[in-house]
Motif scaffolding. Sequence first.
Motif, mmCIF file in Angstrom:
data_model
loop_
_atom_site.group_PDB
_atom_site.id
_atom_site.type_symbol
_atom_site.label_atom_id
_atom_site.label_comp_id
_atom_site.label_asym_id
_atom_site.label_seq_id
_atom_site.Cartn_x
_atom_site.Cartn_y
_atom_site.Cartn_z
ATOM 1 N N VAL A 217 32.636 51.583 59.319
ATOM 2 C CA VAL A 217 31.953 50.379 59.715
ATOM 3 C C VAL A 217 32.940 49.158 60.160
ATOM 4 C CG1 VAL A 217 29.724 51.057 58.277
ATOM 5 C CG2 VAL A 217 31.477 49.644 57.222
ATOM 6 N N GLY A 218 34.161 49.360 59.950
ATOM 7 C CA GLY A 218 34.989 48.563 60.608
ATOM 8 C C GLY A 218 35.721 47.961 59.109
ATOM 9 N N GLU A 219 37.083 47.515 59.306
ATOM 10 C CA GLU A 219 37.821 46.936 58.058
ATOM 11 C C GLU A 219 37.634 45.709 57.746
ATOM 12 O OE1 GLU A 219 41.379 49.149 60.121
ATOM 13 O OE2 GLU A 219 41.789 49.489 58.055
ATOM 14 N N PHE A 220 36.741 44.941 58.308
ATOM 15 C CA PHE A 220 36.230 43.726 57.951
ATOM 16 C C PHE A 220 35.181 43.913 56.760
ATOM 17 C CE2 PHE A 220 33.189 44.649 61.037
ATOM 18 C CZ PHE A 220 33.783 45.109 62.113
ATOM 19 N N ILE A 221 34.519 44.980 56.545
ATOM 20 C CA ILE A 221 33.733 45.322 55.618
ATOM 21 C C ILE A 221 34.765 45.291 54.238
ATOM 22 C CG2 ILE A 221 32.078 46.564 54.182
ATOM 23 C CD1 ILE A 221 31.112 45.014 56.631
ATOM 24 N N VAL A 222 35.078 44.626 53.417
ATOM 25 C CA VAL A 222 36.402 44.429 52.309
ATOM 26 C C VAL A 222 35.933 44.876 51.107
ATOM 27 C CG1 VAL A 222 37.312 42.731 54.167
ATOM 28 C CG2 VAL A 222 35.876 42.071 51.949
ATOM 29 N N PRO A 223 36.836 45.432 50.362
ATOM 30 C CA PRO A 223 36.798 45.762 49.002
ATOM 31 C C PRO A 223 37.224 44.713 48.046
ATOM 32 C CG PRO A 223 38.571 46.714 49.950
ATOM 33 C CD PRO A 223 38.117 45.767 51.052
ATOM 34 N N VAL A 224 37.530 43.486 48.601
ATOM 35 C CA VAL A 224 37.923 42.418 47.652
ATOM 36 C C VAL A 224 36.989 41.706 46.995
ATOM 37 C CG1 VAL A 224 39.142 40.072 47.684
ATOM 38 C CG2 VAL A 224 39.942 41.846 49.420
ATOM 39 N N PRO A 225 36.860 41.929 45.434
ATOM 40 C CA PRO A 225 36.017 41.409 44.706
ATOM 41 C C PRO A 225 35.835 40.028 44.426
ATOM 42 C CG PRO A 225 37.538 42.457 43.281
ATOM 43 C CD PRO A 225 38.089 42.477 44.609
ATOM 44 N N HIS A 226 34.696 39.729 44.181
ATOM 45 C CA HIS A 226 34.325 38.361 43.663
ATOM 46 C C HIS A 226 34.477 38.323 42.000
ATOM 47 C CE1 HIS A 226 31.730 35.734 41.191
ATOM 48 N NE2 HIS A 226 31.815 34.595 41.957
ATOM 49 N N VAL A 227 35.311 37.608 41.583
ATOM 50 C CA VAL A 227 35.768 37.824 40.123
ATOM 51 C C VAL A 227 35.590 36.543 39.290
ATOM 52 C CG1 VAL A 227 37.533 38.176 38.466
ATOM 53 C CG2 VAL A 227 37.695 39.290 40.559
#
Length: 451
Positions: A217-227
């Motif tokens: 789906v494209g790498e702009f769907i990111v795994p960087v979490p809200h913490v």
Amino acid sequence: MAASSEQTVPLSVLLKRELAHEKIENPEIAHGQAGQSKKGEDLTLVKTECQRMVGDGVSTYSVFGMFDGHNGSAAAIYTKENLLNNVLSAIPPDLNRNEWVAALPRALVAGFVKTDKDFQEKGQKSGTTVTFVIIEGWVVTVASVGDSRCVLESSDGEIYYLSADHRLDTNEEERVRITSSGGEVGRLNTGGGAEVGPLRCWPGGLCLSRSIGDMDVGEFIVPVPHVKQVKLSTGGGRLVICSDGVWDSLPAEVALDCCRGMSPDAAAPHIVKEAVQAKGLRDDTTCIVVDVLPQEKPPASAPQTKKPVKGMLKSMFRRKSSESSSYNDKDYVEPDVVVELYEEGSAMLSERFNTKYPVCNMFKLFMCAVCQVEIKPGEGISIHEGESDSGKFRPWDGPFLCSSCQEKKEAMEGKRSSGVLITLRCCLSSFDRRVELAVEVTTELSSTFAF
């Protein structure tokens, strides 16, 4: 808040006070979980009494995870099996309790990104939301991508949201980030100009802006979490961690009200039952309930007075102060409130890794801030490379990334093309998903309007 309650407290003071009192240091952790499956893509992780060495003693912490998979369960399974180890690997050894808790937010970001990077190398297209909770003493740290949520009801009956929703329908900031990175946001077009369903990201058709996996789906769907990291009062509180099968049916207040006074073992199945009764079993519906309470009290959450919901407002928390040197134990009387220690939701790694602790050990080889591989001095790429304000950073300022993690960072930020092969795969997958989504929508509409 009243003027008398404006005093802020640094994390070091809070933890130092806990170390002096055994009962305060070690709350009672009780949990229960339940679920009803429709697709078999929800997974949970429960690990209590995890141990790590601290000086001459042992410190314990608990971990709870909710993984709501989509397009298959492979990403949820992989994340459940590997995320915790990746987070722990990003925390330097030999830290005291204060340092370990302070290192968690940055380590969670590194662990999420590494898990996503490693899973995508397997070439599987599934993805998963993640809500990951680590409880150390009275400090609760929550990292989240997607739309599974964690809510807290404190001992005095107030409700706090500890996770963030990354649904495109409700998160304008994420919509702007995706479109500026090269993605498109729109609803499913069923033909003839008719658009149905939630806002989705194209290619791919995902209605979330952050997840682990989803390589198509494209790498702009990111795994960087809200913490978000908070410290509970010694009165404790109840955490409710659920997949969207619950939250699409029940508001947080209803979920907490319906199980008040129940033990976690009874509360979790009751919340699931209420959610299914409200709208039927349309999705996997999974719940974890965790009570954090003083050891002398029974593990049940039953506040006598319920105050109004505070929502996501930052003003609902007492913020910590950066001037820790101005406080002594004797100067501070702990209020019965939830104290916010940390919150950050940026999708930019350069913003998430800009803390000074710990950059690197100058007497050893550098370590990649994400994947933790050793990189020789001179080969590491500063995470600030290419930033518009990079002039204020020196070439040797870390943290550093290896070349492959730097490529992933640039792709997530829309600074490079993902390549012809990946673009073609995205387009083909986008078509496949459009067909699948159209079938799902048609089926659901037929079911809804059947006489």
